[in-house]
Design an enzyme around this catalytic site. Sequence first.
Site: not given
Length: 249
Positions: A57, A150, A154
């Site tokens: 992970d 999100y 990014k």
Amino acid sequence: MKTAFITGATSGIGKATAKRLGNEGYKLILCGRRKEILEELARELSEKTDVYTLTFDVRNYDEVKTAIDSLPAEWKAIDVLLNNAGNAHGLEPLSEGKVSDWDMMMDGNVKGLLYVSKCIIPGMKERNSGHIINISSVAALLTYANGVVYCASKKAVKAISEGMRLELTEFGIKVSDLAPGAVETEFSEVRFKGDKDRAASVYSGYEALKAEDIADAISYVVNAPKHVTIADMTIYPSAQASPVQIHRK
Ligand code: NDP
Ligand code: 8X3
């Protein structure tokens, strides 16, 4: 024969790129959490090339380090690192966002990319060669409502790509940042927590990008001549004009 290390190889862009680079003769180190899928992919691709799988992970630094340290000597010289693992989780205003979703995005998309890179960059520096490809997103170029965390994750990837290029160019290491628009993968199913109908609606009424389209671009980027670095690439489906503007029929 060059060795490519691909995170998020169990699905979507990572899986398509594994197939593409495998066909081109790259040795492959394929990573993800879903061991069975990795093993199945490794069986398929081992007809074409040498494949090694690592299950970890990216959010857990100890797991990342232990896995990468465990690579046998003949797999340690990594030429291409594709930092692709990542996902969106949820689509709602900040006031209603779930802390567990935020943690998954910031820990996976940002810290996970850093953890993997930290374990691989020293070898590239020693060898004075290497190529890191980070998958950011068009979400890094324009923040959209309900996807703020999100988009932030990014934007962080873009900043890290810039910083890596500043720090690594003198060591002969190329850094490329690819920003895809809408690609039909498991991405939306993950974002909407398994709601397949809602996920399908993201890609309806136009022809979305396929994972193979991004694999094509990655192949172009990694196979560019030694003196050429593709620093940034933004790729939209032809029907998309911005992260929030898709022309649907
Ligand atoms: P998928 O959901 O199909 O694939 C995501 C991959 O990331 C899977 O292989 C998954 O593997 C891996 N992954 C996710 N979280 C972790 C984790 N914590 N640890 C290890 N591996 C993890 O989506 P895509 O192929 O579309 O996404 C790939 C990248 O592209 C992501 O960074 C995404 O943000 C970016 N992107 C996607 C776009 C799209 O429209 N699809 C557009 C722009 C960028 P496993 O579950 O086995 O661990
Ligand atoms: C995935 C593309 O526009 O859903 O990064 O954020 S978008």
